[in-house]
Design a protein around this motif. Structure first.
Motif, PDB file in Angstrom:
ATOM      1  N   LYS A 124       0.166  11.468   3.054  1.00 17.97           N
ATOM      2  CA  LYS A 124       0.276  10.048   2.719  1.00 17.97           C
ATOM      3  C   LYS A 124      -0.121   9.179   3.916  1.00 17.97           C
ATOM      4  O   LYS A 124      -0.798   8.161   3.750  1.00 17.97           O
ATOM      5  CB  LYS A 124       1.696   9.723   2.265  1.00 17.97           C
ATOM      6  N   ALA A 133      -3.806   8.971   4.029  1.00 23.52           N
ATOM      7  CA  ALA A 133      -4.306   8.124   2.934  1.00 23.52           C
ATOM      8  C   ALA A 133      -4.072   6.652   3.264  1.00 23.52           C
ATOM      9  O   ALA A 133      -4.948   5.809   3.059  1.00 23.52           O
ATOM     10  CB  ALA A 133      -3.621   8.503   1.623  1.00 23.52           C
ATOM     11  N   LEU A 184       0.639   3.989  -2.979  1.00 22.59           N
ATOM     12  CA  LEU A 184       0.448   5.426  -2.778  1.00 22.59           C
ATOM     13  C   LEU A 184       1.571   6.233  -3.424  1.00 22.59           C
ATOM     14  O   LEU A 184       1.326   7.292  -4.001  1.00 22.59           O
ATOM     15  CB  LEU A 184       0.332   5.743  -1.286  1.00 22.59           C
ATOM     16  N   THR A 213       0.827  -1.205   0.000  1.00 22.23           N
ATOM     17  CA  THR A 213       0.000   0.000   0.000  1.00 22.23           C
ATOM     18  C   THR A 213       0.862   1.255   0.000  1.00 22.23           C
ATOM     19  O   THR A 213       0.539   2.234  -0.686  1.00 22.23           O
ATOM     20  CB  THR A 213      -0.978  -0.007   1.191  1.00 22.23           C
ATOM     21  N   TYR A 234      -0.157   8.297  -6.418  1.00 13.58           N
ATOM     22  CA  TYR A 234      -0.476   9.637  -5.917  1.00 13.58           C
ATOM     23  C   TYR A 234       0.775  10.511  -5.930  1.00 13.58           C
ATOM     24  O   TYR A 234       1.888  10.015  -5.972  1.00 13.58           O
ATOM     25  CB  TYR A 234      -1.050   9.559  -4.493  1.00 13.58           C
TER      26      TYR A 234
END
Length: 159
Positions: free
Chosen positions: A67, A70, A40, A36, A44
């Motif tokens: 971050k 998120a 990210l 993950t 992103y």
């Protein structure tokens, strides 16, 4: 040279596949968190510029500009940044599909809007409205605007 619709569709497919993979790793927390974090970083624009992130299932902390916030939204966990998070991406989902209503394509920026659908293990789809803004960074589209919400339900309309 303009960003193309094909580039946006590829970015959407990669995002959806990443969400599905996150859920598939939920039993191995170390691997899930590592993936993950990578997701990210790849999808992103955290760390390079401002990211405006307003995910669907947030009531108390609606906006997630970092971050860490998120990551908390996507996988929650004991070290989550936002207490209300349950781990959206570890549902798990088996499929994500986009139905785009339109695009704005520019030289180094693109915006897409529409609905995306998340399929659960029983085959049920959850419909969510979205707007994603992309910035071209090193020939890769990175999300710097992410807004999603459940569709409005008018209580006066009887189905």
């Amino acid at each position: 040279m303009m960003i193309t619709k094909a580039q946006v569709l590829e970015a959407q497919e990669n995002w959806g596949n990443g969400v599905v993979k996150i859920g598939s790793l939920k039993e191995n927390l170390v691997e899930c968190e590592a993936y993950t974090n990578s997701f990210l970083d790849e999808r992103y624009n955290f760390g390079q510029s401002t990211v405006l992130f307003k995910p669907t299932k947030c009531e108390l902390e609606q906006f997630r500009p970092t971050k860490a916030e998120a990551l908390s939204y996507f996988i929650a966990g004991e070290n989550r940044t936002c207490e209300e998070d349950k781990g959206f991406a570890i549902q798990p989902w088996t499929k994500v599909r986009f139905e785009n209503t339109g695009f704005i394509l520019e030289e180094d920026r693109a915006i897409a809007m529409g609905n995306y659908f998340f399929t659960d293990l029983e085959g049920n789809e959850a419909k969510v409205e979205y707007t994603f803004g992309y910035k071209l960074v090193d020939n890769q589209l990175k999300i710097d605007v992410h807004h999603s919400s459940f569709p409005y339900t008018n209580p006066d309309i009887v189905a």
